[in-house]
Write an enzyme that holds these catalytic residues in place. Sequence first.
Site, PDB file in Angstrom:
ATOM      1  N   VAL A   9      -3.573   2.502  -5.702  1.00  0.00           N
ATOM      2  CA  VAL A   9      -3.323   3.521  -6.518  1.00  0.00           C
ATOM      3  C   VAL A   9      -3.070   4.600  -5.194  1.00  0.00           C
ATOM      4  O   VAL A   9      -3.248   4.338  -4.052  1.00  0.00           O
ATOM      5  CB  VAL A   9      -4.901   4.137  -7.092  1.00  0.00           C
ATOM      6  CG1 VAL A   9      -4.810   3.114  -8.069  1.00  0.00           C
ATOM      7  CG2 VAL A   9      -5.982   3.914  -6.381  1.00  0.00           C
ATOM      8  N   SER A  10      -2.441   5.663  -5.697  1.00  0.00           N
ATOM      9  CA  SER A  10      -2.317   6.793  -4.906  1.00  0.00           C
ATOM     10  C   SER A  10      -2.849   7.675  -4.142  1.00  0.00           C
ATOM     11  O   SER A  10      -2.993   8.183  -3.036  1.00  0.00           O
ATOM     12  CB  SER A  10      -0.953   7.595  -5.442  1.00  0.00           C
ATOM     13  OG  SER A  10      -0.126   6.974  -5.946  1.00  0.00           O
TER      14      SER A  10
END
Length: 183
Positions: A9-10
């Site tokens: 995930v970012s």
Amino acid sequence: MRLFGYARVSTSQQSLDIQIRALKDAGVKANRIFTDKASGSSTDREGLDLLRMKVEEGDVILVKKLDRLGRDTADMIQLIKEFDAQGVAIRFMDDGISTDGEMGKMVVTILSAVAQAERQRILERTNEGRQEAKLKGIRFGRKRVVDRRKVLELYSEGMGATEISRQVSVARSTVYKILSEER
């Protein structure tokens, strides 16, 4: 053949749970799932680096979606080449594609180029929206919570910035900023 999983995930505020659950459901053991909470714009990620060290010829890496491995086409191609040179295949579960054969590698390359172009379009639209909002007078950032009047009042009474910062519970630099804005 061993199955490995990769999830990303970012940001640290996002959750990896859905990706991890999907990898486990696909048969990946928990100790073979590598994760990152970092931007996909760079391949310098701790979880990805550990995965690179663990895989061996004949292994398969499962990734839920193409854009979880990376966003930049050149980086994706480099990663695919690197894993291919080790004899490791990558399968993208949601996209139904794999780097097992030449056709799969080509499809992954094309899709990663499309994903990168889409990301660029999203950034452009976001920036256009921000500029339009600024022209309309919309302010961005946190709402001010400092009692500016109190700061100015204390300053006019002769109190120094350090003491004002203690009284109002803000950083001294904030006091200086408020004072400079009023001049």
